[in-house]
Design an enzyme around this catalytic site. Structure first.
Site, short mmCIF file in Angstrom:
data_model
loop_
_atom_site.label_atom_id
_atom_site.label_comp_id
_atom_site.label_asym_id
_atom_site.label_seq_id
_atom_site.Cartn_x
_atom_site.Cartn_y
_atom_site.Cartn_z
N ASN A 93 -1.69 -3.77 -2.95
CA ASN A 93 -1.15 -4.21 -4.23
C ASN A 93 -0.59 -5.63 -4.21
O ASN A 93 -0.52 -6.29 -5.24
CB ASN A 93 -0.08 -3.20 -4.67
CG ASN A 93 0.75 -3.71 -5.80
OD1 ASN A 93 0.27 -3.80 -6.93
ND2 ASN A 93 1.99 -4.07 -5.51
N TYR A 170 -6.90 -17.40 -9.00
CA TYR A 170 -6.41 -16.04 -9.17
C TYR A 170 -7.49 -15.16 -9.80
O TYR A 170 -7.79 -14.06 -9.30
CB TYR A 170 -5.16 -16.07 -10.05
CG TYR A 170 -4.52 -14.74 -10.32
CD1 TYR A 170 -3.65 -14.16 -9.40
CD2 TYR A 170 -4.75 -14.05 -11.52
CE1 TYR A 170 -3.04 -12.94 -9.66
CE2 TYR A 170 -4.15 -12.84 -11.78
CZ TYR A 170 -3.29 -12.28 -10.85
OH TYR A 170 -2.69 -11.07 -11.10
N LYS A 174 -9.45 -11.91 -8.10
CA LYS A 174 -9.36 -10.55 -8.65
C LYS A 174 -10.74 -10.01 -9.01
O LYS A 174 -11.01 -8.82 -8.87
CB LYS A 174 -8.43 -10.54 -9.87
CG LYS A 174 -6.98 -10.88 -9.52
CD LYS A 174 -6.36 -9.85 -8.57
CE LYS A 174 -4.88 -10.04 -8.37
NZ LYS A 174 -4.28 -9.03 -7.50
P1 NAD Z 1 5.84 -8.97 -8.28
O1 NAD Z 1 6.01 -10.43 -8.19
O2 NAD Z 1 6.85 -8.17 -9.05
O3 NAD Z 1 5.69 -8.32 -6.83
C1 NAD Z 1 4.81 -8.81 -5.88
C2 NAD Z 1 5.35 -8.47 -4.49
O4 NAD Z 1 4.35 -8.88 -3.54
C3 NAD Z 1 6.64 -9.22 -4.14
O5 NAD Z 1 7.61 -8.32 -3.64
C4 NAD Z 1 6.20 -10.21 -3.09
O6 NAD Z 1 7.20 -10.52 -2.12
C5 NAD Z 1 5.02 -9.50 -2.46
N1 NAD Z 1 4.10 -10.40 -1.76
C6 NAD Z 1 3.68 -11.62 -2.18
N2 NAD Z 1 2.88 -12.17 -1.25
C7 NAD Z 1 2.80 -11.29 -0.24
C8 NAD Z 1 2.14 -11.29 1.01
N3 NAD Z 1 1.42 -12.35 1.41
N4 NAD Z 1 2.26 -10.22 1.82
C9 NAD Z 1 3.01 -9.17 1.44
N5 NAD Z 1 3.67 -9.11 0.28
C10 NAD Z 1 3.57 -10.16 -0.55
O7 NAD Z 1 4.39 -8.79 -8.91
P2 NAD Z 1 3.62 -7.58 -9.63
O8 NAD Z 1 3.44 -7.96 -11.04
O9 NAD Z 1 4.21 -6.27 -9.29
O10 NAD Z 1 2.21 -7.77 -8.91
C11 NAD Z 1 1.61 -6.79 -8.12
C12 NAD Z 1 0.12 -6.93 -8.22
O11 NAD Z 1 -0.29 -6.75 -9.58
C13 NAD Z 1 -0.43 -8.29 -7.78
O12 NAD Z 1 -1.62 -8.11 -7.03
C14 NAD Z 1 -0.76 -8.96 -9.12
O13 NAD Z 1 -1.76 -9.92 -8.99
C15 NAD Z 1 -1.19 -7.78 -9.93
N6 NAD Z 1 -1.14 -7.98 -11.36
C16 NAD Z 1 0.03 -8.28 -12.00
C17 NAD Z 1 0.02 -8.49 -13.37
C18 NAD Z 1 1.27 -8.87 -14.11
O14 NAD Z 1 1.20 -9.20 -15.29
N7 NAD Z 1 2.43 -8.86 -13.48
C19 NAD Z 1 -1.15 -8.36 -14.12
C20 NAD Z 1 -2.32 -8.02 -13.45
C21 NAD Z 1 -2.31 -7.84 -12.08
#
Ligand code: NAD
Length: 266
Positions: A93, A170, A174
């Protein structure tokens, strides 16, 4: 009543915040032992402490790993197997998004490479070491445990449709997660290993809110959201729980959308 992940073991990356944190709480509530993995150890440890304080059974452990480093990912999977005896669920994730517009003309190669390293290679390595571990999972009929497992890879709605606020690296990373997931699902289906993507819509988490860092940018994005609101991380985590559990036993290779209808919108 037994939980939906009773006796199972799960590893979640990016578990210190957002979707990963909410998934860790839900998975533990449903009976799983969870290894919370994050590059930010303090955040992962705080989340594990919260789970252990709220939910019986000391189900949560935290470790630091940068998913952009293969050795870190291997070490995290090894730790889950060592501590819990098996790995049933791997939730790849963790992801990053460069917090500025990043289009074909202005993106820098170092941003492109870093994004691919974490968002794409990190998921590849997570799948690789999870598959190796899941093949060795012992079967225990009494507990409903089997060889194989469920891998969930977080993609995004931008893997399916073009975003007007560009994040080229990005988006490309994805899209590749979706393609890789489909192929892994086909290759490993007969080993009892299911591999699915989850495609969140725009959520109220630090990742997106840091990017949409003005009221005007948020408003522009909200116009396109059928429900007129950003999603909550827990709403995506519930989808991940379904994919993790045996309730989705006939699903593999999907791109499971939890996007408030965004990818159906015009
Ligand atoms: P978030 O910023 O709340 O959490 C992301 C977490 O990943 C953080 O705790 C961070 O420290 C950790 N992280 C970052 N780089 C890392 C690494 N190299 N190794 C280990 N951990 C790492 O973000 P979120 O919104 O919960 O995102 C989670 C996933 O969902 C991501 O893959 C993101 O691309 C995807 N996503 C998010 C959204 C959105 O709108 N927030 C939309 C579509 C997809």
């Amino acid at each position: 009543m037994p939980g939906r992940l009773q006796y199972k073991s799960a590893l979640i990356t990016g578990a210190g915040s957002g979707i990963g944190l909410e998934a860790a709480i839900l998975f533990a509530q449903e009976g799983a032992y969870v290894l919370l993995v994050d590059v930010n150890l303090a955040a992962a440890q705080a989340a594990a402490d919260l789970i252990n304080a709220k939910i019986e059974g000391k189900r949560a452990l935290a470790t630091r790993a940068d998913v952009g480093k293969e050795a870190d990912v291997k070490a995290a999977v090894d730790l889950a197997v060592k501590k819990f005896g098996r790995l049933d669920v791997m939730f790849n994730n963790a992801g990053i998004m460069h917090p500025q517009d990043d289009n074909a003309l202005n993106t820098e190669e170092k941003i492109w490479d870093l994004t691919m390293q974490i968002n794409l290679k990190g998921v590849w390595w997570g799948c690789k070491y999870a598959i190796l571990a899941m093949r060795k999972n012992p079967t225990d009929e009494a507990k409903g445990l089997h060889t194989g497992g469920s891998i969930i890879n977080t993609a995004s709605f931008v893997a399916i449709m073009g975003a007007a606020t560009p994040q080229l690296a990005y988006t490309a990373s994805k899209g590749a997660v979706l393609a890789m997931t489909r192929e892994l699902a086909m290759v490993h289906a007969r080993e009892g290993i299911r591999v699915n993507s989850i495609c969140p819509g725009p959520l109220k988490t630090p990742l997106l809110m840091d990017f949409l860092n003005t009221a005007e940018k948020k408003e522009r994005r909200l116009v396109h959201l059928p429900m007129g609101r950003f999603g909550e991380a827990v709403e995506v985590a519930r989808g991940a729980l379904f994919l993790a559990s045996d309730e989705s036993s006939y699903m593999t290779g999907t791109d499971f959308k939890v996007d408030g209808g965004l990818t159906s919108a015009y």
